[in-house]
Design a protein around this motif. Sequence first.
Motif, short mmCIF file in Angstrom:
data_model
loop_
_atom_site.label_atom_id
_atom_site.label_comp_id
_atom_site.label_asym_id
_atom_site.label_seq_id
_atom_site.Cartn_x
_atom_site.Cartn_y
_atom_site.Cartn_z
N ILE A 31 3.06 1.32 -5.32
CA ILE A 31 4.29 1.58 -4.57
C ILE A 31 4.41 0.45 -3.56
O ILE A 31 3.62 0.35 -2.62
N ALA A 32 5.36 -0.44 -3.79
CA ALA A 32 5.47 -1.66 -3.00
C ALA A 32 6.06 -1.39 -1.62
O ALA A 32 6.83 -0.44 -1.42
N GLY A 33 5.69 -2.25 -0.68
CA GLY A 33 6.27 -2.15 0.64
C GLY A 33 7.78 -2.29 0.62
O GLY A 33 8.49 -1.61 1.36
N ALA A 34 8.29 -3.15 -0.25
CA ALA A 34 9.74 -3.33 -0.36
C ALA A 34 10.42 -2.06 -0.85
O ALA A 34 11.56 -1.76 -0.45
N GLU A 35 9.75 -1.31 -1.72
CA GLU A 35 10.32 -0.04 -2.17
C GLU A 35 10.42 0.95 -1.02
O GLU A 35 11.42 1.66 -0.86
#
Length: 225
Positions: free
Chosen positions: A90-94
Amino acid sequence: MTEEGRGHAPTNPDVAFALGSAPEAARPGLHALWAVDEAFGKVLATGREPMVSRIRLAWWREALERLDREPPPKEPVLQGVASHLLTARIAGAELAVMEEAWLAILGDEPIEQEALDLYAARRGGLLFTFGARLLGEEAAGTAAAGEAWALVDLARHSTETHDINAALSASRQRRLPSRWPRPLRPLGMLAVLADRDRRRATGQLEPPGTPPRIARMLRHRLTGW
């Protein structure tokens, strides 16, 4: 496992109980996910000037985005994200996209339907989608259930009658799954409470963590209904 490894339980007793029912391996990620939600929510809860709140929300968005490129600073929420969410793909950008939810309801004007829909999707929809990813299961209606939960939570924390009524009405428009698969029942517990709450009249929402609410969550955990 250390306290840091487990992560900090959410401050909302309903959420803490529901996430506490998840498998032990999934709990740190779920706690880290809801810690992001609480960090964004705290900006609006403690902010008095919309412009200052916008700056603080932007700080969190940018800090989450940087986690995809840099090690986390010495900030507990961001360290939890790096340890338990980035490693779960789960990416920081998400996560940073969740800022849009809080921007949508920022300010003193009555909240319009378009803003409610954006808030619901970017807060509850993403929380439940990411939560399902952490729990290793997918099911139709998960995002809509998250939207319903977020809208009820907004009604619970609003002080304006218009916003409370609008949020509850919007929540009633979201169709919840008829039965939840066992892996997703920690999220289902929150969804059934949202369904319980949205059937009530304005001003009659139960306080979180009451025995009837715990009993309802336990029944859902056993049955999926």
